[in-house]
Motif scaffolding. Structure first.
Motif, PDB file in Angstrom:
ATOM      1  N   GLU A  32       0.817  -1.211   0.000  1.00 15.75           N
ATOM      2  CA  GLU A  32       0.000   0.000   0.000  1.00 15.75           C
ATOM      3  C   GLU A  32       0.847   1.256   0.000  1.00 15.75           C
ATOM      4  OE1 GLU A  32      -4.184  -0.227   2.001  1.00 15.75           O
ATOM      5  OE2 GLU A  32      -2.694  -0.804   3.485  1.00 15.75           O
ATOM      6  N   ARG A  33       0.240   2.342  -0.441  1.00 19.00           N
ATOM      7  CA  ARG A  33       0.840   3.679  -0.405  1.00 19.00           C
ATOM      8  C   ARG A  33       2.161   3.727  -1.163  1.00 19.00           C
ATOM      9  NH1 ARG A  33      -1.618   6.915   3.688  1.00 19.00           N
ATOM     10  NH2 ARG A  33       0.265   8.209   3.769  1.00 19.00           N
ATOM     11  N   ILE A  34       2.169   3.096  -2.341  1.00 18.15           N
ATOM     12  CA  ILE A  34       3.362   3.132  -3.176  1.00 18.15           C
ATOM     13  C   ILE A  34       3.597   4.569  -3.656  1.00 18.15           C
ATOM     14  CG2 ILE A  34       4.378   2.337  -5.354  1.00 18.15           C
ATOM     15  CD1 ILE A  34       2.811  -0.280  -4.975  1.00 18.15           C
ATOM     16  N   GLY A  35       4.819   5.037  -3.448  1.00 18.72           N
ATOM     17  CA  GLY A  35       5.154   6.402  -3.821  1.00 18.72           C
ATOM     18  C   GLY A  35       4.685   7.444  -2.832  1.00 18.72           C
ATOM     19  N   ILE A  36       4.114   6.987  -1.690  1.00 17.63           N
ATOM     20  CA  ILE A  36       3.619   7.880  -0.637  1.00 17.63           C
ATOM     21  C   ILE A  36       4.348   7.515   0.650  1.00 17.63           C
ATOM     22  CG2 ILE A  36       1.566   8.713   0.595  1.00 17.63           C
ATOM     23  CD1 ILE A  36      -0.139   7.521  -1.671  1.00 17.63           C
ATOM     24  N   GLU A  37       4.618   8.497   1.488  1.00 21.39           N
ATOM     25  CA  GLU A  37       5.233   8.196   2.782  1.00 21.39           C
ATOM     26  C   GLU A  37       4.351   7.226   3.563  1.00 21.39           C
ATOM     27  OE1 GLU A  37       8.176   8.912   3.927  1.00 21.39           O
ATOM     28  OE2 GLU A  37       8.694  10.033   2.112  1.00 21.39           O
ATOM     29  N   GLY A  38       4.980   6.300   4.269  1.00 18.95           N
ATOM     30  CA  GLY A  38       4.230   5.305   5.025  1.00 18.95           C
ATOM     31  C   GLY A  38       3.900   4.069   4.216  1.00 18.95           C
ATOM     32  N   SER A  39       4.685   3.775   3.168  1.00 19.15           N
ATOM     33  CA  SER A  39       4.476   2.559   2.368  1.00 19.15           C
ATOM     34  C   SER A  39       4.518   1.333   3.275  1.00 19.15           C
ATOM     35  CB  SER A  39       5.563   2.441   1.298  1.00 19.15           C
ATOM     36  OG  SER A  39       5.617   3.594   0.501  1.00 19.15           O
ATOM     37  N   TYR A  40       3.715   0.338   2.922  1.00 25.06           N
ATOM     38  CA  TYR A  40       3.475  -0.764   3.848  1.00 25.06           C
ATOM     39  C   TYR A  40       3.258  -2.058   3.070  1.00 25.06           C
ATOM     40  CZ  TYR A  40       0.537  -3.526   7.082  1.00 25.06           C
ATOM     41  OH  TYR A  40      -0.015  -4.513   7.857  1.00 25.06           O
ATOM     42  N   ILE A  41       3.848  -3.156   3.565  1.00 22.74           N
ATOM     43  CA  ILE A  41       3.644  -4.478   2.969  1.00 22.74           C
ATOM     44  C   ILE A  41       3.059  -5.416   4.014  1.00 22.74           C
ATOM     45  CG2 ILE A  41       4.711  -6.478   1.855  1.00 22.74           C
ATOM     46  CD1 ILE A  41       6.959  -4.700   0.919  1.00 22.74           C
ATOM     47  N   LYS A  42       2.008  -6.103   3.626  1.00 22.68           N
ATOM     48  CA  LYS A  42       1.448  -7.164   4.458  1.00 22.68           C
ATOM     49  C   LYS A  42       1.444  -8.447   3.636  1.00 22.68           C
ATOM     50  CE  LYS A  42      -2.519  -8.435   7.355  1.00 22.68           C
ATOM     51  NZ  LYS A  42      -3.843  -7.993   7.873  1.00 22.68           N
ATOM     52  N   HIS A  43       2.207  -9.426   4.082  1.00 19.54           N
ATOM     53  CA  HIS A  43       2.376 -10.693   3.369  1.00 19.54           C
ATOM     54  C   HIS A  43       1.813 -11.815   4.232  1.00 19.54           C
ATOM     55  CE1 HIS A  43       4.241 -13.691   0.764  1.00 19.54           C
ATOM     56  NE2 HIS A  43       4.764 -14.269   1.824  1.00 19.54           N
ATOM     57  N   ILE A  44       0.956 -12.644   3.650  1.00 17.95           N
ATOM     58  CA  ILE A  44       0.280 -13.710   4.395  1.00 17.95           C
ATOM     59  C   ILE A  44       0.578 -15.060   3.738  1.00 17.95           C
ATOM     60  CG2 ILE A  44      -1.923 -14.584   5.264  1.00 17.95           C
ATOM     61  CD1 ILE A  44      -3.036 -11.741   4.924  1.00 17.95           C
ATOM     62  N   VAL A  45       0.900 -16.051   4.569  1.00 15.35           N
ATOM     63  CA  VAL A  45       1.086 -17.421   4.104  1.00 15.35           C
ATOM     64  C   VAL A  45       0.075 -18.299   4.828  1.00 15.35           C
ATOM     65  CG1 VAL A  45       2.654 -19.398   4.003  1.00 15.35           C
ATOM     66  CG2 VAL A  45       3.527 -17.087   3.602  1.00 15.35           C
ATOM     67  N   PHE A  46      -0.648 -19.120   4.052  1.00 17.23           N
ATOM     68  CA  PHE A  46      -1.662 -20.013   4.615  1.00 17.23           C
ATOM     69  C   PHE A  46      -1.122 -21.435   4.626  1.00 17.23           C
ATOM     70  CE2 PHE A  46      -3.713 -16.484   2.440  1.00 17.23           C
ATOM     71  CZ  PHE A  46      -4.562 -15.986   3.422  1.00 17.23           C
ATOM     72  N   LYS A  47      -1.109 -22.045   5.828  1.00 15.40           N
ATOM     73  CA  LYS A  47      -0.682 -23.440   5.970  1.00 15.40           C
ATOM     74  C   LYS A  47      -1.735 -24.180   6.768  1.00 15.40           C
ATOM     75  CE  LYS A  47       4.325 -22.743   5.601  1.00 15.40           C
ATOM     76  NZ  LYS A  47       5.645 -23.052   6.195  1.00 15.40           N
ATOM     77  N   GLY A  48      -2.558 -24.958   6.040  1.00 16.07           N
ATOM     78  CA  GLY A  48      -3.659 -25.639   6.701  1.00 16.07           C
ATOM     79  C   GLY A  48      -4.630 -24.621   7.284  1.00 16.07           C
ATOM     80  N   THR A  49      -4.900 -24.753   8.567  1.00 12.28           N
ATOM     81  CA  THR A  49      -5.804 -23.813   9.235  1.00 12.28           C
ATOM     82  C   THR A  49      -5.054 -22.616   9.824  1.00 12.28           C
ATOM     83  OG1 THR A  49      -5.637 -25.082  11.303  1.00 12.28           O
ATOM     84  CG2 THR A  49      -7.454 -25.627   9.809  1.00 12.28           C
ATOM     85  N   GLU A  50      -3.724 -22.618   9.690  1.00 16.15           N
ATOM     86  CA  GLU A  50      -2.927 -21.542  10.274  1.00 16.15           C
ATOM     87  C   GLU A  50      -2.618 -20.459   9.231  1.00 16.15           C
ATOM     88  OE1 GLU A  50      -0.064 -22.721  13.633  1.00 16.15           O
ATOM     89  OE2 GLU A  50       0.167 -24.325  12.157  1.00 16.15           O
ATOM     90  N   LYS A  51      -2.453 -19.251   9.748  1.00 16.40           N
ATOM     91  CA  LYS A  51      -2.133 -18.107   8.906  1.00 16.40           C
ATOM     92  C   LYS A  51      -0.943 -17.371   9.510  1.00 16.40           C
ATOM     93  CE  LYS A  51      -4.977 -14.549   8.906  1.00 16.40           C
ATOM     94  NZ  LYS A  51      -6.156 -13.705   8.597  1.00 16.40           N
ATOM     95  N   PHE A  52       0.085 -17.179   8.714  1.00 15.73           N
ATOM     96  CA  PHE A  52       1.295 -16.499   9.172  1.00 15.73           C
ATOM     97  C   PHE A  52       1.417 -15.163   8.446  1.00 15.73           C
ATOM     98  CE2 PHE A  52       1.821 -21.044   9.540  1.00 15.73           C
ATOM     99  CZ  PHE A  52       2.349 -21.212  10.817  1.00 15.73           C
ATOM    100  N   ILE A  53       1.690 -14.119   9.204  1.00 16.35           N
ATOM    101  CA  ILE A  53       1.698 -12.766   8.645  1.00 16.35           C
ATOM    102  C   ILE A  53       3.066 -12.103   8.838  1.00 16.35           C
ATOM    103  CG2 ILE A  53       0.655 -10.469   8.759  1.00 16.35           C
ATOM    104  CD1 ILE A  53      -1.901 -11.783   9.782  1.00 16.35           C
ATOM    105  N   ILE A  54       3.550 -11.517   7.773  1.00 17.63           N
ATOM    106  CA  ILE A  54       4.760 -10.701   7.825  1.00 17.63           C
ATOM    107  C   ILE A  54       4.355  -9.277   7.443  1.00 17.63           C
ATOM    108  CG2 ILE A  54       7.045 -10.259   6.842  1.00 17.63           C
ATOM    109  CD1 ILE A  54       7.208 -13.248   6.192  1.00 17.63           C
ATOM    110  N   GLU A  55       4.724  -8.295   8.250  1.00 22.01           N
ATOM    111  CA  GLU A  55       4.401  -6.905   7.965  1.00 22.01           C
ATOM    112  C   GLU A  55       5.681  -6.076   7.934  1.00 22.01           C
ATOM    113  OE1 GLU A  55       0.211  -5.754   9.694  1.00 22.01           O
ATOM    114  OE2 GLU A  55       1.331  -6.855  11.224  1.00 22.01           O
ATOM    115  N   LYS A  56       5.778  -5.206   6.947  1.00 20.01           N
ATOM    116  CA  LYS A  56       6.963  -4.362   6.794  1.00 20.01           C
ATOM    117  C   LYS A  56       6.537  -2.935   6.460  1.00 20.01           C
ATOM    118  CE  LYS A  56      10.389  -5.966   4.352  1.00 20.01           C
ATOM    119  NZ  LYS A  56      11.146  -6.534   3.198  1.00 20.01           N
ATOM    120  N   THR A  57       7.200  -1.969   7.056  1.00 23.54           N
ATOM    121  CA  THR A  57       6.970  -0.566   6.732  1.00 23.54           C
ATOM    122  C   THR A  57       8.280   0.036   6.232  1.00 23.54           C
ATOM    123  OG1 THR A  57       5.268  -0.374   8.436  1.00 23.54           O
ATOM    124  CG2 THR A  57       6.223   1.677   7.622  1.00 23.54           C
ATOM    125  N   ALA A  58       8.270   0.484   4.996  1.00 22.63           N
ATOM    126  CA  ALA A  58       9.450   1.101   4.396  1.00 22.63           C
ATOM    127  C   ALA A  58       8.999   1.823   3.142  1.00 22.63           C
ATOM    128  CB  ALA A  58      10.494   0.050   4.056  1.00 22.63           C
TER     129      ALA A  58
END
Length: 399
Positions: A32-58
Motif C-alpha cells: 500500500e501507499r506506493i510512492g507515498i510516505e508510510g508505504s506498507y507491505i502485508k504478506h500472508i502465508v496459509f498453511k492448513g488452518t494456520e495463517k502467518f503474517i509478515i508486515e513491513k513498513t518502508a
C-alpha cells in the motif's frame, strides 16, 4: 497449477498465489501507499488452518520495487512458498486498458506489450505500472506463461447508445474514441456474487467500486450496460488523485488563459486532483483524520466524493428502470462505514434504506446492511479480483 496473480493499482499492488483449481490462496498480500510516505507491505502465508503474517513498513518508490520485495517474500526464508521461480506455471496480470483489441484473457507477447504501451496515454496511472510488473515478472519467472486480464473486457456488452460520444462518427471509427469502462474484473466478480446471494439471475444491480480509483457500473442480468469511466479511467467519480468528470471548457480555459501544456493538464487531472487536490491526501484514511480535526477542505472533499456517487446512483436507477441491489466494494467501499452511510442517506425515494447499526458493525464477508423492508438491498461484497484473474488464467491454460 501454480498461478501467481498480480493486481497493480495506481498506488497499490495486491497479489495472491493459487494452486488452481483450488479457490483458496497459498499466499496473498498487499503493498500500500506506493510512492507515498508510510508505504506498507502485508504478506500472508496459509498453511492448513494456520495463517502467518509478515508486515513491513518502508518507503517503496514505485511498483517495480514493490514487486521485487513481494517476490523475495514468496521465495525466501522459513515461510517461502516456492523453492524456485520455476515453480510458478503462469502469472496473471491485471491490465487496465485494452482498447477494443482485447475482450478476454490474453497470452502476453511482444505485440501485446506494444499494444499496452500504446494505451499509456489513456490509462497513465495504470498501464505503465502494469507493463512494469509484467517486465519484472518475465525476468523472474522465465518459464511461466504471462497472461493479461483486461479491465475493459467486462464492459464490451455496453450498448452503442451508452458507449458512443456525441461527436462525429469518424472519431470512433478512425481513432477508437468511445467509452471502454474499467474495473471490469471487480465489477464482474462482485455482481456474480450478488446474483448468487440474491438467488436472482435476472437482476438489476449497481456496483460501486471505491478505491484509489473509483467507478460505478449498471449491470442488467449479469452484463454491464453503462459505467462511469469512459475512454480512459479519468472520468466519472471523484478519486484519490483523479478529478472525475469535469467540464471540457476548463481544459480550454487553462490552455488559452493560463498557458498550460498537455503534459501539465494530464498531471493536474490524473495525479494532483481528487481527494489529494481538494483535501490534501489521496488516502481516504488521511482525509478522515483531517476532517475529524476540523479541516474544512477535508470535509469538503468527503462531501464532494459522496455527492458524485449519489448522482450516478440516480442516473443508473433511471437507466435500469429500478434496481434490486447496490453493491459497495474495494478499499473504501468495504472499509469506510461512514462513507457508505453518507452515500445512502436520503435515497429512500429510490427504495434504498440503510440499517445504520448493521452498517457500523460490518466486519467482512458478504453482508446486507439494508433495513428489513428496504426495496433495494445494500450489499457489501469484498472484491476478489485476484481469484477472478486466476480463474480466467486457468481456463485459458486448459485450452
Amino acid at each position: 497449477m501454480n498461478i501467481l496473480v498480480i493486481n497493480s493499482g495506481s498506488s497499490s499492488l495486491k497479489y495472491q498465489l493459487f494452486n488452481m483449481p483450488v479457490p483458496s490462496p497459498i499466499s496473498s498480500g498487499l503493498v500500500e501507499r506506493i510512492g507515498i510516505e508510510g508505504s506498507y507491505i502485508k504478506h500472508i502465508v496459509f498453511k492448513g488452518t494456520e495463517k502467518f503474517i509478515i508486515e513491513k513498513t518502508a518507503f517503496i518508490a514505485d511498483h517495480g520495487e514493490g514487486l521485487k520485495q513481494v517476490l523475495a517474500l514468496l521465495s525466501e526464508g522459513e515461510l517461502a512458498v516456492i523453492a524456485t521461480p520455476d515453480d510458478i506455471n503462469a502469472v496473471g496480470h491485471r491490465v487496465v486498458h485494452g482498447g477494443e483489441n482485447f475482450s478476454g484473457p490474453t497470452l502476453i507477447t511482444a505485440e501485446v506489450k506494444d499494444q499496452i504501451k500504446k494505451l499509456f496515454s489513456l490509462a497513465p496511472l495504470h498501464n505503465p505500472v502494469n507493463l512494469k510488473c509484467i517486465e519484472v515478472a518475465e525476468e523472474t519467472f522465465t518459464k511461466a506463461s504471462q497472461v493479461a486480464i483486461f479491465d475493459t473486457a467486462f464492459h464490451q456488452s455496453i450498448p452503442q447508445q451508452a458507449f458512443r460520444y456525441a461527436i462525429p462518427e469518424q472519431y470512433y471509427k478512425e481513432e477508437g474514441i468511445r467509452v471502454y469502462g474499467f474495473h471490469g474484473t471487480s465489477h464482474k466478480y462482485v455482481s456474480e456474487q450478488a446474483v448468487q446471494w440474491l438467488d436472482k439471475k435476472e437482476s438489476k444491480l449497481i456496483s460501486i467500486h471505491l478505491g484509489n480509483g473509483c467507478s460505478i457500473t449498471a449491470i442488467r442480468n449479469g452484463k454491464s450496460v453503462d459505467t462511469s469511466m469512459g475512454f480512459g479511467p479519468l472520468s466519472g467519480l471523484m478519486m484519490g488523485t483523479r478529478s472525475g468528470d469535469i467540464d471540457p471548457s476548463v481544459i480550454f480555459h487553462l490552455i488559452e488563459h493560463a498557458g498550460y501544456s498537455l503534459n501539465q493538464l494530464s498531471t493536474l487531472f490524473n495525479k494532483e486532483s481528487g481527494l489529494l487536490g481538494v483535501g490534501g491526501s489521496s488516502d481516504m484514511r488521511d482525509i478522515r483524520k483531517l476532517a475529524a480535526s476540523g479541516d474544512e477542505q477535508a470535509i469538503l472533499a468527503l462531501e464532494l466524493y459522496a455527492y458524485r456517487i449519489k448522482k450516478f446512483i440516480g442516473a443508473y436507477a433511471a437507466i435500469l428502470n429500478g434496481m434490486d441491489a447496490i453493491i459497495f466494494t474495494a478499499g473504501v467501499g468495504e472499509n469506510d462505514r461512514d462513507m457508505r452511510e453518507t452515500v445512502c442517506d436520503e435515497l429512500a425515494y429510490l427504495g434504498i434504506e440503510m440499517d445504520k447499526e448493521a452498517n457500523q458493525k460490518y466486519n467482512g464477508g458478504i453482508m446486507d446492511v439494508s433495513v428489513s423492508n428496504s426495496k433495494v438491498k445494500i450489499l457489501i461484497i469484498p472484491t476478489n479480483e485476484e481469484y477472478e484473474i486466476a480463474s480466467q488464467c486457468y481456463r485459458l491454460m486448459q485450452m
